[in-house]
Write an enzyme that holds these catalytic residues in place. Sequence first.
Site, mmCIF file in Angstrom:
data_model
loop_
_atom_site.group_PDB
_atom_site.id
_atom_site.type_symbol
_atom_site.label_atom_id
_atom_site.label_comp_id
_atom_site.label_asym_id
_atom_site.label_seq_id
_atom_site.Cartn_x
_atom_site.Cartn_y
_atom_site.Cartn_z
ATOM 1 C CG HIS A 1 -3.834 -1.753 -1.514
ATOM 2 N ND1 HIS A 1 -4.932 -2.512 -1.870
ATOM 3 C CD2 HIS A 1 -4.208 -1.069 -0.404
ATOM 4 C CE1 HIS A 1 -5.923 -2.302 -1.012
ATOM 5 N NE2 HIS A 1 -5.510 -1.416 -0.108
ATOM 6 C CG MET B 1 -11.451 -3.620 5.576
ATOM 7 S SD MET B 1 -10.019 -3.134 4.589
ATOM 8 C CE MET B 1 -8.951 -2.360 5.817
ATOM 9 C CB SER C 1 -0.898 0.025 1.238
ATOM 10 O OG SER C 1 -1.499 1.303 1.337
ATOM 11 C CG ASP D 1 -6.057 -3.399 3.359
ATOM 12 O OD1 ASP D 1 -5.025 -3.101 3.977
ATOM 13 O OD2 ASP D 1 -6.685 -2.589 2.655
ATOM 14 C CG MET E 1 -8.676 6.412 3.186
ATOM 15 S SD MET E 1 -7.823 6.353 4.765
ATOM 16 C CE MET E 1 -6.861 4.854 4.579
ATOM 17 C CG MET F 1 -11.384 2.379 2.721
ATOM 18 S SD MET F 1 -9.781 2.369 3.540
ATOM 19 C CE MET F 1 -8.724 2.656 2.119
ATOM 20 C CG HIS G 1 -9.352 -0.415 -0.066
ATOM 21 N ND1 HIS G 1 -8.689 -0.641 1.118
ATOM 22 C CD2 HIS G 1 -10.671 -0.512 0.225
ATOM 23 C CE1 HIS G 1 -9.560 -0.859 2.081
ATOM 24 N NE2 HIS G 1 -10.774 -0.775 1.565
ATOM 25 C CG ASP H 1 -5.155 1.976 1.307
ATOM 26 O OD1 ASP H 1 -6.105 1.173 1.173
ATOM 27 O OD2 ASP H 1 -4.022 1.637 1.693
HETATM 28 C C1 DX5 Z 1 -6.342 0.807 6.026
HETATM 29 C C2 DX5 Z 1 -5.892 0.619 4.587
HETATM 30 C C3 DX5 Z 1 -4.746 -0.322 4.483
HETATM 31 C C4 DX5 Z 1 -3.525 0.106 5.232
HETATM 32 C C5 DX5 Z 1 -2.541 -1.018 5.301
HETATM 33 O O1 DX5 Z 1 -7.439 1.625 6.068
HETATM 34 O O2 DX5 Z 1 -6.934 0.118 3.788
HETATM 35 O O3 DX5 Z 1 -4.438 -0.621 3.128
HETATM 36 O O4 DX5 Z 1 -2.945 1.241 4.709
HETATM 37 O O5 DX5 Z 1 -1.460 -0.591 6.066
HETATM 38 P P1 DX5 Z 1 -0.750 -1.526 7.149
HETATM 39 O O6 DX5 Z 1 -0.260 -2.726 6.388
HETATM 40 O O7 DX5 Z 1 0.333 -0.675 7.671
HETATM 41 O O8 DX5 Z 1 -1.800 -1.915 8.166
HETATM 42 ZN ZN ZN Z 2 -6.453 -0.756 1.703
#
Ligand code: DX5
Ligand code: ZN
Length: 229
Positions: A38, A142, A13, A180, A42, A73, A71, A40
């Site tokens: 990956h 998750m 990620s 994840d 948000m 969110m 991903h 993320d």
């Molecule tokens: C959390 C994200 C993950 C996160 C993973 O909300 O979706 O992808 O960044 O990071 P680590 O591996 O550090 O938990």
């Molecule tokens: Zn993620």
Amino acid sequence: MSLRPYEPLLAPSILSADFTRLADALTLLGGAERCIVHVDVMDGRFVPNITIGMPVVAALRRETAQILDCHLMITEPSRYALEFVKAGADWVSIHQEADPHCHRTLGAIRQAGAKAGIVLNPGTPVEALTDLVGSFDYALLMSVNPGFGGQSFIPRVLDKVRRLDAMRTGAGVPFLIQVDGGVGTDNAGALVAAGADVLVAGNAVFKAGDPLQAIRDLLAAMDAGVRLA
Ligand code: DX5
Ligand code: ZN
């Protein structure tokens, strides 16, 4: 018998990478084996953090031919999922909890030419996917509450992976299982042995002194899990 369409993949990620050096992160991952990227996304509403949007995904797309796994969110993912496909995402996942019409949104993502993923928070049972099997290409469980990198792995997800693996075997539909949050060499083997095919890792890769070695160590731990499965 477990359905394993691919050898397990690692999805580092870039949330945990240096945002002033994202091109370097892509170069690193491009030189590693069995990695996808990956991303993320948000929105500050579905989760309490704001990160990356479509313009950054488009910029990443210009820099790499690697698989971009976005991903989302975000609330109302149906409003933006196709924007991410247009920006260059190869895989787009949406949260089941964020979309009352996720069946339709998953279909739209596929129709647009991307792989469609459905994501479950730690508190959502895998049975929420029973009537969606066949409508998605991968399911993401998750193993932390989404919003931040660097959180601790919630061990109960191991049982969820086993139940989801049994669900796909029973249905005869070879969707991928992704996990994840809080993934590291301490749990990667057990996750793969339970049925996971794609492991996301943020801090375990990008906060390591030698990220390339960290990737190799994670892949080795995953391969040990394949032998246990
Ligand atoms: C959390 C994200 C993950 C996160 C993973 O909300 O979706 O992808 O960044 O990071 P680590 O591996 O550090 O938990
Ligand atoms: Zn993620």
